[in-house]
Design an enzyme around this catalytic site. Sequence first.
Site, short mmCIF file in Angstrom:
data_model
loop_
_atom_site.label_atom_id
_atom_site.label_comp_id
_atom_site.label_asym_id
_atom_site.label_seq_id
_atom_site.Cartn_x
_atom_site.Cartn_y
_atom_site.Cartn_z
N HIS A 88 0.84 -1.22 0.00
CA HIS A 88 0.00 0.00 0.00
C HIS A 88 0.86 1.26 0.00
CE1 HIS A 88 -3.31 -2.75 1.21
NE2 HIS A 88 -2.35 -3.29 1.97
N GLU B 96 10.33 8.66 -17.37
CA GLU B 96 8.99 9.14 -17.72
C GLU B 96 8.60 8.70 -19.12
OE1 GLU B 96 8.35 13.30 -15.49
OE2 GLU B 96 10.22 13.15 -16.60
N LYS C 124 16.49 21.93 -11.34
CA LYS C 124 15.85 20.67 -11.68
C LYS C 124 16.76 19.65 -12.39
CE LYS C 124 12.01 19.65 -11.30
NZ LYS C 124 10.81 20.04 -12.04
N SER D 64 15.41 21.74 -16.43
CA SER D 64 14.22 22.53 -16.74
C SER D 64 14.66 23.84 -17.34
CB SER D 64 13.43 22.77 -15.45
OG SER D 64 12.66 23.94 -15.57
#
Length: 467
Positions: free
Chosen positions: A156, A290, A283, A277
């Site tokens: 979980h 992804e 970043k 970024s």
Amino acid sequence: MKMWSGRFRPQLDPRFERWQRSFDFDRRLLGYELVASRAHARALKHAGVLSADELISILQGLEQIGEMAAAAQEFVEDGEAEDVHHFVEKQLAARIGEVGYKLHSGRSRNEQIATDLRLYVRAAIDELHRELAGVCAVFTDRAEQAGDAAMPAYTHLQHAEPVLMAHWLLAYVEMFLRDADRLADCRKRVNLCPLGSGAVAGATLPLDRVFMAQELDFAAPTANSIDATSDRDFALEFVNLLSLLSLHLSRWAEEMILFASQEFGFVRLPEAYSTGSSAMPQKKNPDLLELVRGKTGRVMGSATALMVTLKGLPLAYNKDLQETQQPLFDAADTALALLPLVADFMKAVEFDQARMNQAAQVGFMNAWAAATYLVNRGVPSRLAHQQIGKAVKLCLEKGCALQDLSLDDLHGLHPAFDQGFYDCLQPAAGLAIHDVVGGTAPARVRQAIAAAKEKIESLREEVHAHA
Ligand code: ARG
């Protein structure tokens, strides 16, 4: 010459004519079309349709076409070819004259495309197997390098129990080995030869189908000409396997993204596979991961496209089947491009083992080990669970961990506690109790690493056998 102009009076509408062609995408099947044509030509010779000289000139013509295609990409730019079958016929006639048109005797494009696609899928499976073996080997190497390093396991997405990092990595190896196994199984159904099925009812000439199957290294001829010319189950099955494979990669990517977040901090992204970024200077983004996750949607989309294309088709060949090619190619290309990147990323990625180990020791990860201690001292499991639950509650009130409770505190809960309790709370003891096949006890994990290596080795042998 068109392949079917005889019964038509006016010219085709030019826009329709252009639009219905498949050569733009099926020319990648050229190599398979040529070998399949070679097998058919030989069968025609055996059947007495081609003379020895005609066979030789057809075989030479086919070989030349292959050579020209390999030498220059422009060769396969053809604004007139309807599809790869038409292209070969045109080129053959251009090279060897009218005898080239004899090659089509007794065959249909319906069996040709079915054959080419089977050859394509079979080759793609073999390539995927090779790449999967590489991915599994990298994950297994990383598992071996991780030694006895621990990390939290989650259920979980909440702290559950400590496990060896190696155990976690091997979970992915299991998934990929299952993918390899499914591909091997799929290969059996792919590996049958439609040549000699004709348009739908079987060849109109006495062609030796067993011979043609052998020529192309197929296990046997397909059993039913109606099925063979309309069947794309092998493509559908293959693309569904790819969906499952990319689903596994996607789950891995998702977990790595999570672990690379500042909150987890388990994974340091390799700069070679990350981007910054344009706006936020600090970043470092997990782009590779992804995109792996994102490409999965694309592969699943291909599987859906195939299914929907096939679902309403009456037997046998329908032109709709032409639409199964692009999703098939796209899914295979996508999966094949992912695997080596995943392997390289996994080689390069750094794990913050200290932080993972630290995380494996907080959040009452030893609560089940604590309950097991009581069970081993004869306390019924449900009661043990309850007492350790109470101990956790006490810790939460005191703001401490289980190992910080005094024996007095513990005796207030159950008389069975003694000094040995503190040993069972040690991280190493928590790992050692999972001493079952498939469990995370270090000796078991070492066995699992050895077993994974063996499986990878036999996968490699299989790849080798089909090379
Ligand atoms: N380009 C076609 C395809 O991919 C080849 C088969 C055409 N057969 C036909 N009867 N029109 O399906």
